[in-house]
Design a protein around this motif. Structure first.
Motif, PDB file in Angstrom:
ATOM      1  N   ALA A 169      62.235  32.818  41.477  1.00 44.41           N
ATOM      2  CA  ALA A 169      63.111  31.927  42.249  1.00 44.41           C
ATOM      3  C   ALA A 169      64.402  31.658  41.488  1.00 44.41           C
ATOM      4  O   ALA A 169      65.489  31.629  42.069  1.00 44.41           O
ATOM      5  CB  ALA A 169      62.385  30.622  42.559  1.00 44.41           C
ATOM      6  N   PHE A 170      64.275  31.481  40.174  1.00 42.22           N
ATOM      7  CA  PHE A 170      65.463  31.243  39.342  1.00 42.22           C
ATOM      8  C   PHE A 170      66.363  32.470  39.329  1.00 42.22           C
ATOM      9  O   PHE A 170      67.582  32.360  39.457  1.00 42.22           O
ATOM     10  CB  PHE A 170      65.029  30.850  37.921  1.00 42.22           C
ATOM     11  N   GLU A 171      65.782  33.651  39.199  1.00 41.50           N
ATOM     12  CA  GLU A 171      66.596  34.886  39.232  1.00 41.50           C
ATOM     13  C   GLU A 171      67.280  35.034  40.579  1.00 41.50           C
ATOM     14  O   GLU A 171      68.437  35.448  40.664  1.00 41.50           O
ATOM     15  CB  GLU A 171      65.723  36.119  38.976  1.00 41.50           C
ATOM     16  N   ALA A 172      66.553  34.710  41.643  1.00 37.71           N
ATOM     17  CA  ALA A 172      67.150  34.779  42.975  1.00 37.71           C
ATOM     18  C   ALA A 172      68.325  33.806  43.071  1.00 37.71           C
ATOM     19  O   ALA A 172      69.382  34.127  43.616  1.00 37.71           O
ATOM     20  CB  ALA A 172      66.101  34.458  44.042  1.00 37.71           C
ATOM     21  N   ALA A 173      68.137  32.611  42.517  1.00 38.73           N
ATOM     22  CA  ALA A 173      69.183  31.587  42.588  1.00 38.73           C
ATOM     23  C   ALA A 173      70.415  32.014  41.809  1.00 38.73           C
ATOM     24  O   ALA A 173      71.542  31.819  42.230  1.00 38.73           O
ATOM     25  CB  ALA A 173      68.655  30.259  42.034  1.00 38.73           C
ATOM     26  N   ALA A 228      58.341  30.842  39.693  1.00 37.40           N
ATOM     27  CA  ALA A 228      59.445  29.956  39.316  1.00 37.40           C
ATOM     28  C   ALA A 228      60.592  30.770  38.715  1.00 37.40           C
ATOM     29  O   ALA A 228      61.763  30.531  38.997  1.00 37.40           O
ATOM     30  CB  ALA A 228      58.965  28.889  38.334  1.00 37.40           C
ATOM     31  N   PHE A 229      60.243  31.760  37.893  1.00 35.31           N
ATOM     32  CA  PHE A 229      61.295  32.592  37.300  1.00 35.31           C
ATOM     33  C   PHE A 229      61.901  33.560  38.314  1.00 35.31           C
ATOM     34  O   PHE A 229      63.090  33.864  38.239  1.00 35.31           O
ATOM     35  CB  PHE A 229      60.777  33.326  36.059  1.00 35.31           C
TER      36      PHE A 229
END
Lengths: 218, 218
Positions: A210-214, A207-208
């Protein structure tokens, strides 16, 4: 689809078994398709990390391994005690780095006020004491001594029994304090047995990531 | 690729402009490709929610709108004060529900010990007071009164100046306390100006939706 977000995943359990080595990385890519995960393990750590002594031995090896991931977008340490996370940040400034402890603790804060940790060792992963000491209601090992013991029917039954005890102690969310619990895929079973939300540390890492990617391009 | 995770996104700003209506939903789908997001807005709320009075008016409308999303896998409220989140949970038991406040607050815990909120109103979004009162070092509105004011050059400059003030107050992470700040896409600019991690509430919603999607079948 745009380029994938390149993740270097550090396994702290030494294994020559490619399938076991890549298990967490494969799960991350299946669940978070924006990630491209490469898994590597540290050498000579055949029982993983289940004591402060084993952690002390592992940290320099983790930092060395992290340096081989300089070309990645992010480095994840697949362990619920975040071994080496602080040290990698110091060694590789600017590189996003996190571990299975602080990510699980943070996500747990969204799910409940009374957080319990179900792990394999008799000390609480350091992220919980640092980040959310007031929310921690219980921390309980489940009577096994290394991640290898989890891979037995007895290990599984013991996990479920311990989860019920944590619920009785007032927990409204259960954080899994060992990525070996991801390896045996027991989060959903614990959710169904207890009725409480369960935070799996590898999914929390994802989840983190994915958040960094976003947030990389926004 | 397996079926997408179906998200109902509640916009608390009434608009007939399809592009504006779908802006957060489109961003979520672009950044988190496992999500299929449908956006709907509540009626007669043309200034969004920027006071407790406007929130009181909005909550019953939010709950009614949520009921139209019964067929979704998850419902997200795209607002940093989580209006109606508690009430939707009560109205739709078993439905995963979250909002832009509690998700941003939880992610922020991973990034820093001293969290500041940059918002548009002179009260702190309720999630911060409830979840992490001890970590909140400052909460500062930026001199505008509704999300619409953000969409001006002055609004943007005012955001950056306020972010620098929050850093001077000791913040080591900045949580955006208004999803209107997502609409103007200012997170990255604030990160570059301050050197601090910035948590965007719509991206935070996406991280938790991605996590729910991941844990659905694991």
């Amino acid at each position: 689809m745009k380029d994938k977000f390149r993740v270097g995943l550090i396994r702290v359990l030494t294994t020559g078994d490619e399938e076991l080595l890549n298990l967490h990385g494969k799960l991350l890519m299946e669940k978070y398709p924006m990630l491209d995960v490469e898994s590597r393990c540290i050498p000579d750590q055949y029982e993983g990390i289940h004591s402060h002594e084993l952690e002390a031995v592992a940290v320099p090896k983790i930092v060395e391994l992290a340096k081989t991931f300089r070309d990645k977008d992010m480095i994840l340490v697949s362990c619920a005690d975040d071994p080496g996370v602080k040290e990698i940040r110091a060694a590789l400034p600017g590189m996003p780095v996190t571990g299975g402890g602080e990510t699980t603790a943070a996500l747990a804060v969204r799910y409940g006020e009374k957080i319990a940790v179900l792990g394999i060792v008799d000390y609480t992963p350091k992220a919980y004491e640092r980040m959310i000491p007031d929310k921690l209601v219980a921390s309980r090992p489940k009577g096994v001594h290394s991640t290898l013991d989890l891979m037995t029917p007895e290990g599984r039954a013991s996990c479920l029994a311990t989860a019920m005890e944590l619920k009785e102690k007032g927990a409204d969310v259960i954080a899994l304090g060992c990525t070996g619990l991801t390896t045996i895929g027991i989060a959903k079973e614990i959710e169904e047995a207890t009725g409480l939300p369960v935070i799996d540390p590898v999914l929390a890492l994802g989840a983190f990531a994915a958040f960094e990617a976003a947030k990389k391009d926004f």
